[in-house]
Each structure stands twice: as structure tokens, then as C-alpha cells.
Design an enzyme around this catalytic site. Sequence first.
Site, PDB file in Angstrom:
ATOM      1  N   GLN A  96     -16.603   6.047   6.462  1.00 49.11           N
ATOM      2  CA  GLN A  96     -16.576   7.408   7.107  1.00 49.11           C
ATOM      3  C   GLN A  96     -16.164   7.540   8.397  1.00 49.11           C
ATOM      4  O   GLN A  96     -15.508   8.488   8.890  1.00 49.11           O
ATOM      5  CB  GLN A  96     -18.200   7.772   7.065  1.00 49.11           C
ATOM      6  CG  GLN A  96     -18.837   8.044   5.690  1.00 49.11           C
ATOM      7  CD  GLN A  96     -20.272   8.383   5.810  1.00 49.11           C
ATOM      8  OE1 GLN A  96     -21.077   7.644   5.192  1.00 49.11           O
ATOM      9  NE2 GLN A  96     -20.730   9.309   6.588  1.00 49.11           N
ATOM     10  N   HIS A 155      -2.279   4.498  -1.481  1.00 50.23           N
ATOM     11  CA  HIS A 155      -3.138   5.465  -1.147  1.00 50.23           C
ATOM     12  C   HIS A 155      -3.326   6.542  -2.216  1.00 50.23           C
ATOM     13  O   HIS A 155      -4.572   7.279  -2.090  1.00 50.23           O
ATOM     14  CB  HIS A 155      -2.648   6.288   0.295  1.00 50.23           C
ATOM     15  CG  HIS A 155      -2.754   5.307   1.385  1.00 50.23           C
ATOM     16  ND1 HIS A 155      -3.921   4.455   1.649  1.00 50.23           N
ATOM     17  CD2 HIS A 155      -1.853   5.076   2.300  1.00 50.23           C
ATOM     18  CE1 HIS A 155      -3.498   3.510   2.768  1.00 50.23           C
ATOM     19  NE2 HIS A 155      -2.511   4.122   3.234  1.00 50.23           N
ATOM     20  N   ARG A 202       3.350  -8.528   4.310  1.00 49.08           N
ATOM     21  CA  ARG A 202       2.264  -7.987   3.259  1.00 49.08           C
ATOM     22  C   ARG A 202       2.388  -7.316   2.221  1.00 49.08           C
ATOM     23  O   ARG A 202       3.571  -6.336   2.321  1.00 49.08           O
ATOM     24  CB  ARG A 202       1.167  -7.285   4.262  1.00 49.08           C
ATOM     25  CG  ARG A 202      -0.213  -6.545   3.470  1.00 49.08           C
ATOM     26  CD  ARG A 202      -1.098  -6.115   4.224  1.00 49.08           C
ATOM     27  NE  ARG A 202      -2.282  -5.480   3.622  1.00 49.08           N
ATOM     28  CZ  ARG A 202      -3.332  -6.301   3.155  1.00 49.08           C
ATOM     29  NH1 ARG A 202      -3.118  -7.309   3.363  1.00 49.08           N
ATOM     30  NH2 ARG A 202      -4.229  -5.444   2.431  1.00 49.08           N
ATOM     31  N   GLU A 252       0.737  -1.217   0.152  1.00 46.44           N
ATOM     32  CA  GLU A 252       0.189   0.047  -0.084  1.00 46.44           C
ATOM     33  C   GLU A 252       0.815   1.333  -0.079  1.00 46.44           C
ATOM     34  O   GLU A 252       0.464   2.364   0.633  1.00 46.44           O
ATOM     35  CB  GLU A 252      -0.967  -0.023   1.162  1.00 46.44           C
ATOM     36  CG  GLU A 252      -2.185  -0.712   0.927  1.00 46.44           C
ATOM     37  CD  GLU A 252      -2.279  -2.150   1.338  1.00 46.44           C
ATOM     38  OE1 GLU A 252      -3.461  -2.638   1.064  1.00 46.44           O
ATOM     39  OE2 GLU A 252      -1.553  -2.536   1.874  1.00 46.44           O
TER      40      GLU A 252
END
Length: 709
Positions: free
Chosen positions: A373, A280, A242, A192
Site C-alpha cells: 500500500q 508488471h 537481474r 520484470e
Amino acid sequence: MAPTPPDPAVRAAAPVDALALTRTPWALGSLRLSHRVVVGSMHTGLEVVDDGGAALAQFYRERVEGGADLVITGGLAVNSEARGGADYAVLGDPATDARVRRAVGEVHDAGGAIAAQLFHAGRYALTDGLVDASGVPEQAVAPSPVPWRGARGAVPRELSHDDILRTIADFGRAARAAEAAGFDAVEVMASEGYLINQFCSPITNLRHDEWGGSASRRRRFALAVVGAVRDAVSDGFPVSVRISGDDLMPGSSTPDDVDALVEALVAAGVDGISVGVGWHESRVPTVQAAVPHAVWAPLAERIAGVVRATSRPEVAVIASNRLTDLRDAEDVLARGAVDAVALARPFLADPAIVAKSTSGRFDLVTTCIGCNQACIDRSLFGRPVSCLVNPRAGRELEFPLVPSRSSRRVAVVGAGPAGLAAAVDLARRGNDVSVFEARESLGGQFELAAAIPGKEDYAAPVRSQRAELELLGASITTGRRVEAADLEGFDHVVVATGVEPREIDVPGIELPHVLSYERALREGVPAGTVAIIGSGGIGIDTAGYLVESGRESVRAEAFVSEHGLPRDGVLASSRPQRESILRPHPVRPGSDVTVVSRSGRFGSGIGPSSRWVAVGRLRSAGVHFVEKVGYRRIVPGALEVEDAEGAILRIPADVVIVCAGQEPVAGLAASLADRGIPFDLVGGALDARSVDAVRATAEGLEASRRVSP
């Protein structure tokens, strides 16, 4: 060691356990596990709460008590500069070690296992206000001084050769600290877009020394970290990594580069590889509700194929991302490639997802709706992480699930998000609960949201809350608007009557082709051009309703085609309950739809991790956007607006849909007050101006505890 998929003929001939593969044991190195669902890493911020680790321990304990077997912690930084922000803890710091040791003990007491994720944010670190142990302000570090959009112009410091060696040693030291704290395994975070991933990518690694310049040298840092970790822990202590199966960044690592990294990691002695996806800053959505379920599974399957061809085919491969239901996990496992699946946000939504699912009570599972959220959006800004559909998440100590001190007879009026949150918590704690809903069905604004393509999952929490209320003996009355006189005799009333569309003063608003958003979503929209007045979240959602298919399988085909993904990414996981629950509608060309805004801020009110996806989907579909105008009048066939220069624009509109805000459904509270009946107002009934579902469900929970401590 991947599970053997059942023979299709056998599955067709006789009923089988819906989770037959999910329930089988497996191994992560020397760690033996009873089922194949892992609690994936998720940042909560609880690691830095100054309570001796009590909140963190309770958070994990509830998930293990709910059936989880292996938990991966949120990222634990390997040194001070590795922190993603002020709410990240550093493993090896005495206070951190004390907190995580308590969490480890609670997990073990509950019968589970826990792995520490060793984390370094690299250039993704948000260092505002951070200082090191000497009081020196921190600066984000990276392989090369390449900034990213979220850094607000800050350029990371390039790590020197000595810095790199120190960082590698810090990974080893953190691994040693993890084992000393009692963890059962460690996971090295290399996906990521964080530091190790940055070293592997030609986008962020521009070096020409031994740490860059070629794909093999870019991999050197990752392998050195794994070597240091392996050397720091005991023989047989499980180590997993990961990785990103695809960075989803143009010009980044190729599939061949990733596969070569996997081969090298296996040779370096890892016991498992967890496969994530994207960075991201990628412009391909990965975790939002708009992303089809299980679409990323083929990335993990490709990695599994690489692993099986090595000399250590027993290395476990774990799939992840956009798996929200254990039946999704079963679908992935049935394909026979991967060993386990990791779910993160679904364990926020329901700590007992495993126990409920494996007992066959899928109807009781509170499903993650992918809204981001209260979880991802809050974590981006260092705010306490929770969950929209489970407002207890991250607050388990504050709101313990214990019986009320004395049972009370409580009426909950309104069965939208706020009312259902209050009713379920009251019923769970032994109160006599009666729910009254004016409509024939439950859900309120969630029922409307479930009509939006990509938001079908919003119907699932409503179904599970109804099922749980019925199981707990609560009374549910629908299709009846109660008055204060009907509520005499209740000890307390929770008023959760919600909101209704706000009316606006525009000439022509009374014409028959003008619809409120609620009427449009419930009754459908006639054919022809459409102008949408209002560009907030409701306006954007309504536009999506008009131009996108209500079938996930159709959207999944479009998604993989648009992003060049493997066609076998579309799994047979588009369950009937994920289809639109309201009236089907024809999909119209985006060119027939115009969203009109006074301010020019399209999608205001949508969370930062989802807004760009929602607006981008509409732009890709050809929807028109008109900004910074005043509404002049509505006439048959058109909406007339006036721009900043005074020019009149005529927007084609066979139908006009008004999405211009909401007003509370009022009146009941005043009548209750007149009769002296005690009540609490929650959600939109309390304040429609700033209400969102996160606030509404939290207020429902909080009202429950006030009403019946």
C-alpha cells in the site's frame, strides 16, 4: 560457491545457529561480503529530492547500520527517456551524481557496500509531463511499437538501429559514472518487463533485423549492454544482471530461452545473476501477500544449475521475491543451489532486520506484510514511498530516531495500528509509555486481518511491537476499557480507540443469523450459504476467509498447481506464526458465498497492485458477485435485493455478514476535553470514513512527535 547445506542428522542431533548459512561470507566478483542477505533494489523517489542527497543517504545508512552488507539502489536511469517517471533520476546528471555520491559515502562510512542499478524502463516509462534536456516531451521507447495496459493507449516509439547503439552506449556511460561516484558494483536491470527484458521477449520484440527475429538475435541487445558496461568500468569491477527467471507472460521467452541468456551472460563476463520473476502486466501475482513465501526460489535454483554447468561456476546467483524473514533465506540457502538472497520490502519494514535476526531476536523484527500500500502502490503513481508498518521509511530525516527533548508520561489508549505506532516511537525515544487496550489482545484491525488467508503476516508486526514495548519498559494493560478519570496524571493521551462495524438500516438486520464482519472473524461462521453485504476491502477479505484455507502450505500447493509451477516450489517455510491466529473454520465452496454491492466496484479501497489478485481469487473459487442493487430486507434463509429495473432478487443466505463500513469508537476524547487532559486523536478514532492502515500508522508516528518532540 553455494553454501553447503548441513547434514540433516546433525541438525536433528543438536541445536544450531538458525542462520548458520545466512551468516557465512560470499563474493560477488571481487567484492567480499560478510553475509548472504542483499538489500534488493526498490524505487523510493528519494533520488530526485533536492536536498543534496541527504534523505537518500540516511535511508541507506540506517539499513547498513541495521546489519545490511550490500545495498542495490533503486533504478538509476541511463538516459532521460529511460526514466520510469518524473521521480526517477538519471545517472550522469550532475545533480544526481552529487546525491548518489553522498549516499555512497554514508554507506561506506557505516561499513557497507552499494551497487548502482542501471535502469531503462522502455515501454513501461510513464512519460506524462517528462521532457528531455532540450525541453522536448519524452515518449516511451521500445524494441517494437507494442503498448501495454498501463500506458493508457500510448504507443511506444520503436527504437531505430542508431537509437539502439546510442542506448547501449548510455548504459556504458552510466556504468562509468557509477564507478566514478564510488559505487562498489553495478547491476544491469534486465527483468520484470523493462527494456532489456522487452528486447528478449517475442511479445514485445517484433523486429526482423539484427536485434530480433530469433531468440539469439533478441538476446543481442542484452549482451551488447553487458559488453558496454564491462568495457566502461575497471578490470575487476563487479557487474551483475537481474533477469526474470520466468516472465509469466503467455507467448514470452521459454525456460530454454532464459537458460540460453544466462549461459551467454556468464560467457560475457558477469559476476552475478539476480533472479526476479514476472512482468508488471502478468496476470500471475508475484509479490502480493497472497503469494506463498519463497515460492519463486526454484526459478533461481534452476538458473543456478545452468550457471554451475558453465566454465564459470563461481558466478553468484541471487534469489528474490516473497522472502520476508531471514529464516526463509536460510531455508532457501540450505537447499544448496543459490549463493545469496535479496530482500527489498522487508528492509522498508525494518532497517535492522539483519541485526535483530542474527542476534536471535526474531521476535523484534517488524515483518513486511506484503500489503504494497505505501510502497509499490505509491511508486506506480510517483508518490513518496514509505511503509505501512514502518511509517518512518523514506522519512528518516524528517523523523530522526533521537531521544525526546524531555521525557513525558504518555498514555496510549487503543493498541491497533495507529496506537502501536505511536507507542513504539514514544518508547524508543525515552518516554514513559502506558498502553491500554480494551480487548484481551493487541492489534485491533490487524488482529482481524491476520485471520484472512494470505494475511497471516499481519499478526507479526503486532507481536514485534509488543516485544519491543516490553523490552523498552512500557506498561501494557489489556482487557480494560479506561475512562478519562483513569488518565489523570498523564502528561498527554494519544486516543487510538479505532473503529467498530457500522450498523445499517435494513429490515431484518436484528435477526440472529446476521453477523458483523468482526463477529464473523472472531467467532467463526456457521455452515451454510452466506451473503456478504458490502464489497469493499473488508467484504472481499471476509469472502476470502470463508472459501480459502488458513494454512499457507495448503494454499502454496494450490498456487503452484494453478500456475503450473514446479512442485518443489513449496518449501518448508510455512511457519506456525503464519497460520490464522483466530478461530479455525471449515473451508466452504465458493458457490455458497455471494458478495453484494450497491456500486459494482468490488474491492474498492484495496490498493491497485493487490485488488485484482484478491477479487480474482474469489472469482476462481466460484464466489458469486451481485452488483448495483439496493438492500430490501433480510429474512431467514435469504437476502432480498432490488436491481436497477426494480426486480426483486432472492440471494440464498443461511448467514448474512455485514461489511458496510466502520464508525469511530468515540466518547473518550470528549471526556478528556471536559477534564482538560491534553490529547491527540489518531487513526479511525479521528476519522473512520477514509481511514486505512497507512494513514493510521503515519498519524500515530506524527502524533508521537507532536506529543514529545
